[in-house]
Design a protein around this motif. Structure first.
Motif, mmCIF file in Angstrom:
data_model
loop_
_atom_site.group_PDB
_atom_site.id
_atom_site.type_symbol
_atom_site.label_atom_id
_atom_site.label_comp_id
_atom_site.label_asym_id
_atom_site.label_seq_id
_atom_site.Cartn_x
_atom_site.Cartn_y
_atom_site.Cartn_z
ATOM 1 N N VAL A 181 0.770 -1.185 -0.148
ATOM 2 C CA VAL A 181 -0.179 -0.027 0.162
ATOM 3 C C VAL A 181 0.818 1.233 0.059
ATOM 4 O O VAL A 181 1.948 1.163 0.504
ATOM 5 N N ASN A 182 0.550 2.385 -0.514
ATOM 6 C CA ASN A 182 1.312 3.651 -0.599
ATOM 7 C C ASN A 182 0.483 4.535 0.073
ATOM 8 O O ASN A 182 -0.670 4.826 -0.005
ATOM 9 N N VAL A 183 1.135 5.136 0.918
ATOM 10 C CA VAL A 183 0.594 6.240 1.992
ATOM 11 C C VAL A 183 1.615 7.292 1.984
ATOM 12 O O VAL A 183 2.718 7.201 2.189
ATOM 13 N N ASP A 184 1.151 8.705 1.642
ATOM 14 C CA ASP A 184 2.030 9.833 1.720
ATOM 15 C C ASP A 184 3.038 9.391 0.827
ATOM 16 O O ASP A 184 4.175 10.072 1.336
ATOM 17 N N GLY A 185 3.267 8.877 -0.197
ATOM 18 C CA GLY A 185 4.529 8.549 -0.929
ATOM 19 C C GLY A 185 5.332 7.512 -0.504
ATOM 20 O O GLY A 185 6.464 7.425 -1.129
ATOM 21 N N ALA A 186 4.927 6.832 0.581
ATOM 22 C CA ALA A 186 5.803 5.833 1.077
ATOM 23 C C ALA A 186 5.305 4.601 0.771
ATOM 24 O O ALA A 186 3.842 4.325 0.915
ATOM 25 N N GLU A 187 6.045 3.232 0.462
ATOM 26 C CA GLU A 187 5.589 1.933 0.146
ATOM 27 C C GLU A 187 5.407 1.521 1.488
ATOM 28 O O GLU A 187 6.448 1.240 2.274
ATOM 29 N N TRP A 188 4.248 0.528 1.933
ATOM 30 C CA TRP A 188 4.323 -0.136 3.035
ATOM 31 C C TRP A 188 3.942 -1.560 2.434
ATOM 32 O O TRP A 188 3.198 -1.995 1.547
ATOM 33 N N SER A 189 4.610 -2.528 3.331
ATOM 34 C CA SER A 189 4.109 -4.011 3.050
ATOM 35 C C SER A 189 3.476 -4.332 3.991
ATOM 36 O O SER A 189 3.874 -4.469 5.340
#
Length: 118
Positions: free
Chosen positions: A85-93
């Motif tokens: 998921v992408n939140v505020d330009g950061a990729e999260w796994s």
């Protein structure tokens, strides 16, 4: 970390290990340094789930990001993962962690962790 807190939130034991046990197979490399990391139990929730963040950020920023990450993962149906998921330009796994009788959603971006529980 108190035993009662770990019993109430079993994922905190995993979070502590993720911070303190760099390179563990279960969580991968530590997301933040043990000296700077803080486990923040946020007042906000994501979809009615309790939200805890392991981060170096201040409480307000960490909880705001945690809500966004939890909402983004929930929108993907809490798939077993890993799910990106992408939140505020950061990729999260994100993935579901098997935690005894209950599974709980866990997301990391390499710098922070977001944990959701009921």
């Amino acid at each position: 970390m108190s035993r009662n807190l770990i019993r109430t939130h079993p994922f905190l034991a995993l979070a502590a290990c993720g911070v303190l046990c760099a390179g563990t197979a279960a969580l991968g490399p530590a997301p933040v340094t043990a000296e700077a990391a803080e486990v923040i139990d946020c007042v906000q929730s994501s979809g009615g789930l309790d939200l805890t963040v392991v981060t170096e950020k201040d409480r307000e920023a960490a909880c705001a990001t945690g809500v966004k990450v939890g909402d983004a993962y929930r929108a993907k149906g809490f798939a077993e993962g890993p799910v990106s998921v992408n939140v505020d330009g950061a990729e999260w796994s994100c993935r579901l962690i098997r935690g005894g009788p209950d599974d709980f959603p866990d997301c990391t971006n390499g710098m922070e962790q977001v944990h959701l529980s009921s």
